[in-house]
Each structure stands twice: as C-alpha cells, then as structure tokens.
Design a protein around this motif. Structure first.
Motif, PDB file in Angstrom:
ATOM      1  N   CYS A 154      58.298  54.628  30.928  1.00 21.56           N
ATOM      2  CA  CYS A 154      56.868  54.859  31.144  1.00 21.56           C
ATOM      3  C   CYS A 154      56.412  54.260  32.473  1.00 21.56           C
ATOM      4  N   ALA A 155      56.925  53.087  32.794  1.00 25.56           N
ATOM      5  CA  ALA A 155      56.566  52.443  34.061  1.00 25.56           C
ATOM      6  C   ALA A 155      56.988  53.299  35.254  1.00 25.56           C
ATOM      7  N   THR A 156      58.186  53.885  35.169  1.00 21.24           N
ATOM      8  CA  THR A 156      58.645  54.711  36.299  1.00 21.24           C
ATOM      9  C   THR A 156      57.780  55.953  36.446  1.00 21.24           C
ATOM     10  N   LYS A 157      57.364  56.543  35.335  1.00 22.70           N
ATOM     11  CA  LYS A 157      56.541  57.754  35.432  1.00 22.70           C
ATOM     12  C   LYS A 157      55.095  57.426  35.795  1.00 22.70           C
ATOM     13  N   HIS A 158      54.615  56.227  35.446  1.00 22.29           N
ATOM     14  CA  HIS A 158      53.325  55.789  35.978  1.00 22.29           C
ATOM     15  C   HIS A 158      53.409  55.633  37.503  1.00 22.29           C
ATOM     16  N   ALA A 159      54.563  55.174  37.989  1.00 21.89           N
ATOM     17  CA  ALA A 159      54.757  55.067  39.440  1.00 21.89           C
ATOM     18  C   ALA A 159      54.711  56.442  40.098  1.00 21.89           C
ATOM     19  N   VAL A 160      55.327  57.425  39.456  1.00 24.24           N
ATOM     20  CA  VAL A 160      55.275  58.794  39.992  1.00 24.24           C
ATOM     21  C   VAL A 160      53.836  59.278  40.050  1.00 24.24           C
ATOM     22  N   ASP A 161      53.059  58.977  39.014  1.00 21.65           N
ATOM     23  CA  ASP A 161      51.655  59.371  38.998  1.00 21.65           C
ATOM     24  C   ASP A 161      50.898  58.725  40.164  1.00 21.65           C
ATOM     25  N   ALA A 162      51.174  57.459  40.433  1.00 27.13           N
ATOM     26  CA  ALA A 162      50.543  56.776  41.566  1.00 27.13           C
ATOM     27  C   ALA A 162      50.990  57.380  42.893  1.00 27.13           C
ATOM     28  N   LEU A 163      52.273  57.727  42.985  1.00 26.35           N
ATOM     29  CA  LEU A 163      52.785  58.324  44.221  1.00 26.35           C
ATOM     30  C   LEU A 163      52.176  59.697  44.481  1.00 26.35           C
ATOM     31  N   ASN A 164      51.908  60.455  43.416  1.00 26.96           N
ATOM     32  CA  ASN A 164      51.212  61.737  43.610  1.00 26.96           C
ATOM     33  C   ASN A 164      49.912  61.509  44.370  1.00 26.96           C
ATOM     34  N   LYS A 165      49.145  60.531  43.921  1.00 28.38           N
ATOM     35  CA  LYS A 165      47.833  60.247  44.532  1.00 28.38           C
ATOM     36  C   LYS A 165      47.999  59.713  45.951  1.00 28.38           C
ATOM     37  N   ALA A 166      48.983  58.831  46.139  1.00 26.37           N
ATOM     38  CA  ALA A 166      49.208  58.241  47.458  1.00 26.37           C
ATOM     39  C   ALA A 166      49.685  59.287  48.467  1.00 26.37           C
ATOM     40  N   MET A 167      50.618  60.149  48.039  1.00 28.31           N
ATOM     41  CA  MET A 167      51.107  61.207  48.930  1.00 28.31           C
ATOM     42  C   MET A 167      49.979  62.152  49.319  1.00 28.31           C
ATOM     43  N   ARG A 168      49.116  62.453  48.355  1.00 23.28           N
ATOM     44  CA  ARG A 168      48.015  63.388  48.622  1.00 23.28           C
ATOM     45  C   ARG A 168      47.087  62.822  49.692  1.00 23.28           C
ATOM     46  N   ASP A 170      47.970  60.405  52.012  1.00 24.70           N
ATOM     47  CA  ASP A 170      48.702  60.248  53.271  1.00 24.70           C
ATOM     48  C   ASP A 170      48.941  61.583  53.975  1.00 24.70           C
ATOM     49  N   LEU A 171      49.148  62.630  53.204  1.00 28.55           N
ATOM     50  CA  LEU A 171      49.521  63.924  53.783  1.00 28.55           C
ATOM     51  C   LEU A 171      48.340  64.864  53.980  1.00 28.55           C
ATOM     52  N   LEU A 172      47.165  64.445  53.515  1.00 26.33           N
ATOM     53  CA  LEU A 172      45.959  65.266  53.663  1.00 26.33           C
ATOM     54  C   LEU A 172      45.693  65.692  55.109  1.00 26.33           C
ATOM     55  N   PRO A 173      45.805  64.790  56.095  1.00 27.08           N
ATOM     56  CA  PRO A 173      45.504  65.203  57.481  1.00 27.08           C
ATOM     57  C   PRO A 173      46.442  66.286  58.013  1.00 27.08           C
ATOM     58  N   HIS A 174      47.576  66.483  57.334  1.00 27.70           N
ATOM     59  CA  HIS A 174      48.584  67.418  57.822  1.00 27.70           C
ATOM     60  C   HIS A 174      48.584  68.743  57.047  1.00 27.70           C
ATOM     61  N   GLY A 175      47.624  68.905  56.142  1.00 27.63           N
ATOM     62  CA  GLY A 175      47.502  70.163  55.411  1.00 27.63           C
ATOM     63  C   GLY A 175      48.566  70.378  54.351  1.00 27.63           C
ATOM     64  N   ILE A 176      49.141  69.289  53.846  1.00 26.21           N
ATOM     65  CA  ILE A 176      50.228  69.401  52.860  1.00 26.21           C
ATOM     66  C   ILE A 176      49.670  69.167  51.460  1.00 26.21           C
TER      67      ILE A 176
END
Length: 252
Positions: A154-168, A170-176
């Motif tokens: 569960c901890a690893t998949k909570h990390a994935v959930d956080a990374l989804n938000k973080a990637m979104r 960080d990558l927003l300025p690049h249209g990704i």
C-alpha cells in the motif's frame, strides 16, 4: 511514422492487454519485460495480426544501469515516444508489519517506485524535448487506502499516487499529460506473484465474485490516452461491481 507507445511489464496481464489494444489502434510498440520468450511470442503475434512494428526490450525495471542503457541505445526514431505506460509492478506477501519479509519489501519498493522512476526519468526527458507526450502510471486501490496486511505494498502504491501528482506539476509547462489508473481486484498473475506461485491460494482471492480482467483496465487506459489534446484524465479508480473498497467484497 505511426505513434509509439512504450509499455513496461508487457509480457502478461494489463501490460499484454494494452499491447494488443494499442496495436489494434495502429501504434508501434516498445515492449519491455523480464521474460524473453513471452516478449518474442507477443511481438510475433502483434506484428502478424496488426502489421505494426515492435521493439522488444528484455530488462528488469529495477536494474537502473541496464534500464538507462537499453533505453538510451534505442534507435533515434524509436525515441519519439507518445505514450509511456508504467505498468510493471508487483506485490509480495500478505503479512502484518511485524512478520514482514524485508526482501519482499525491497522488491516491492524497487519495482513499484524506483523502477517506475528509472523508466520515467529517461522517457520524460525525451517528451520534454518534444513538448508532447502522455505518461500513464498504473496504481491501485491500495494507493488510495490501506488494508490489513497490505502495509508496504500500500505504501508503494501511495507513492505512485503522489508521483502522479508531482509529475503532472513538473511536466505541465511542457504540455505532457499524466494519468493515474487505479484498479481494484483484477484477475491476472498478480496474486500468483504475491503468493509466490501458490496458484490455489491465488485463486481463492477471486472466489465468489467477478473480478476485473486485464482488458477492462486496458480499455480505461485507451480511453484516457484517446481524449482530445485539451483533455486530460488525471485519475481513474476502477473497481469490480462486487468490491466497495480495498477490503470489502461481496462474495456469493
């Protein structure tokens, strides 16, 4: 050249289902998985059936040095990746925290978090340069809530959930685009891997109800990827009708 999708964990389950669906839609594919014989079989079938091109990468996402090497040495025309599906992931064991196997913990952390990051770092840099792309990370209901004995998974998949938000962010300025797909109970090899080959115990996980199948999740991923350029599906939680949350399932 047609659009290109890179799929990790492509030799079975959700990854294999995505390979078939994206091939049907005319995508060329980079299939990354650990089992070479299955990569060969799937690639041969897809090329024959859909007349697409397939690049096979036999690798383990947890091997940082090798992942960097096999991706960076792709031919230049294969680096124009439109869609990355970070599907490789696993669970090991189902024990309370005081009885957990630390080797199991390491394998889950190395695969579900670090492996996803190793692949994403390389591919996202290419997408940033191209000013386009879509990253789909496969999470879980376990990334939205915690259930008994699920602790580290569960901890690893909570990390994935956080990374989804973080990637979104960080990558927003690049249209990704970045999408998180979070399945409930899906009948694939997942439980067989969790219980280390004990097929009887794995089968009992799905007794008495209709779980999701890999095709259900592949279709959800395709829905997200096929939206118009101005639309992003940030997050999708997909459950069997018989499942209310991470631990409550109606069984006949």
């Amino acid at each position: 050249m047609a659009k290109i999708a890179l799929i990790t964990g492509a030799t079975s389950g959700i990854g294999e289902a995505c390979a078939h669906l994206f091939a049907q839609q005319g995508y060329h594919l980079i299939l990354l998985g650990r089992r070479e014989h299955l990569l060969e079989k799937i690639a041969h079938h897809l090329v024959d059936k859909y007349a697409i091109e397939v690049k096979k990468i036999q690798a383990d996402v947890t091997d940082k040095e090798n992942i960097n090497y096999v991706l960076e040495t792709l031919p230049i025309n294969w680096k124009n990746i439109d869609v990355l599906i970070n599907n490789a992931g696993l669970s090991q064991g189902l024990d309370p925290i005081d009885k957990g196997d630390t080797d199991d913990w390491d394998r889950m952390i190395d695969t579900n978090i670090k492996g996803l990051l190793y692949v994403s770092k390389v591919i996202s840099s290419w997408m940033v340069a191209a000013k386009k792309g879509h990253i789909v990370n496969i999470g879980s209901i376990a990334g939205k809530e915690v259930y008994a004995n699920g602790n580290v998974y569960c901890a690893t998949k909570h990390a994935v959930d956080a990374l989804n938000k973080a990637m979104r962010i960080d990558l927003l300025p690049h249209g990704i685009k970045v999408t998180g797909i979070h399945p409930g109970a899906v009948e694939t090899e997942f439980s067989i891997v969790r219980f280390k080959g004990d097929e009887g115990r794995a089968k009992k996980v799905y007794d008495g109800f209709d779980p999701l199948v890999a095709q259900d999740i592949a279709e959800a991923i395709w829905f997200a990827v096929s939206r118009p350029a101005h639309v992003n599906i940030n997050d999708m939680l997909i459950m069997p009708t018989a499942q209310a949350n991470g631990s409550l399932i109606k069984r006949d």
